[in-house]
Enzyme design. Sequence first.
Site, PDB file in Angstrom:
ATOM      1  CG  HIS A 132       7.855   4.997  -6.518  1.00  0.00           C
ATOM      2  ND1 HIS A 132       7.668   4.432  -5.280  1.00  0.00           N
ATOM      3  CD2 HIS A 132       6.634   5.079  -7.093  1.00  0.00           C
ATOM      4  CE1 HIS A 132       6.374   4.175  -5.129  1.00  0.00           C
ATOM      5  NE2 HIS A 132       5.736   4.552  -6.203  1.00  0.00           N
ATOM      6  CD  GLU A 180     -12.697  19.088  -2.257  1.00  0.00           C
ATOM      7  OE1 GLU A 180     -11.553  18.911  -1.812  1.00  0.00           O
ATOM      8  OE2 GLU A 180     -13.631  18.333  -1.996  1.00  0.00           O
ATOM      9  CG  ASP A 191       9.999   4.111  -2.826  1.00  0.00           C
ATOM     10  OD1 ASP A 191      10.173   5.246  -3.289  1.00  0.00           O
ATOM     11  OD2 ASP A 191       9.053   3.365  -3.160  1.00  0.00           O
ATOM     12  CB  SER A 236       3.179   5.453  -4.572  1.00  0.00           C
ATOM     13  OG  SER A 236       3.352   4.110  -4.871  1.00  0.00           O
ATOM     14  N   GLY A 237       3.537   6.912  -1.768  1.00  0.00           N
ATOM     15  CA  GLY A 237       3.949   8.144  -1.105  1.00  0.00           C
ATOM     16  C   GLY A 237       3.051   8.495   0.062  1.00  0.00           C
TER      17      GLY A 237
HETATM   18  N1  ARG Z   1       3.970   1.681  -6.449  1.00  0.00           N
HETATM   19  C1  ARG Z   1       2.571   1.973  -6.359  1.00  0.00           C
HETATM   20  C2  ARG Z   1       2.304   3.402  -6.735  1.00  0.00           C
HETATM   21  O1  ARG Z   1       3.091   3.974  -7.429  1.00  0.00           O
HETATM   22  C3  ARG Z   1       2.021   1.615  -5.032  1.00  0.00           C
HETATM   23  C4  ARG Z   1       1.893   0.186  -4.935  1.00  0.00           C
HETATM   24  C5  ARG Z   1       1.369  -0.271  -3.648  1.00  0.00           C
HETATM   25  N2  ARG Z   1       0.983  -1.615  -3.862  1.00  0.00           N
HETATM   26  C6  ARG Z   1       0.374  -2.363  -2.988  1.00  0.00           C
HETATM   27  N3  ARG Z   1       0.013  -3.533  -3.326  1.00  0.00           N
HETATM   28  N4  ARG Z   1       0.165  -1.915  -1.784  1.00  0.00           N
HETATM   29  O2  ARG Z   1       1.277   3.971  -6.439  1.00  0.00           O
END
Ligand code: ARG
Length: 238
Positions: free
Chosen positions: A27, A61, A85, A189-190
């Site tokens: 995603h 950095e 995903d 995410s990721g």
């Molecule tokens: N889908 C979320 C994102 O795009 C990550 C969600 C993770 N959620 C969690 N409760 N661990 O960053």
Amino acid sequence: MVSLMRRGGHFCGASIINERWLLTAGHCVCNGLNKFFHTTQIQGVIGLHSISQYLNGNSAEQSVAINFKTIIPHPNYECSNVKNDIALLQLDTPLAFTDRVKPICVSAENPHTEYEDQLAIVSGWGWTNESQAEGHRADILKKVVVKIWNNKICEKSYKIYGRPSSLISETQLCAGFKNGGADSCWADSGGPLVMKDQILIGVVSTGIGCARPGLPGIYTRVGKYVNWIESVLRKNNT
Ligand code: ARG
């Protein structure tokens, strides 16, 4: 640990798996209109610690932006669904590894009980709280320890505290604590879920809210995708 950026803003994490490839969530390569990003729309930043320092051009950095040559979401991933995903990003120039830029080992195929009740670490520049009033995007890379759940127990807990229709598949894993309090969150995410022995076992994928009791974070179970990862790397070997 890599930050994926779009128009100068962090939106997802990723992991370096070798000098030419990053692993992220499916995603994370969706553009919001159920289409995949074009390689020119996103960049990675490696060696990153503070996003604001990086954006201000502070050379201390030591972080570097990298461009992508190809974006390869899992063939069975659809932007509208959390199944499979996972995605691979091929870099346009190979990375030079240093003491702050290194690849991580990927967990081999495993029975889905292998990591149960063990502790792992998730990291990222995501939100510090699911409430936008209380939380903010992390400027400095953060990490937290979470516990791996049994899939069936996780599914049951999601049905009770989340949605009755919740399903946790064998290609996912749950990590967090019964009483909540520690989790990944939006924009994590990721990013990587890593065992003590520095093995990548999960990719931050989804959840309901963040750090809520009974609702651990849901991760893509990397070990289930090793064959796919290897076949993509083999096919695109240059
Ligand atoms: N889908 C979320 C994102 O795009 C990550 C969600 C993770 N959620 C969690 N409760 N661990 O960053």
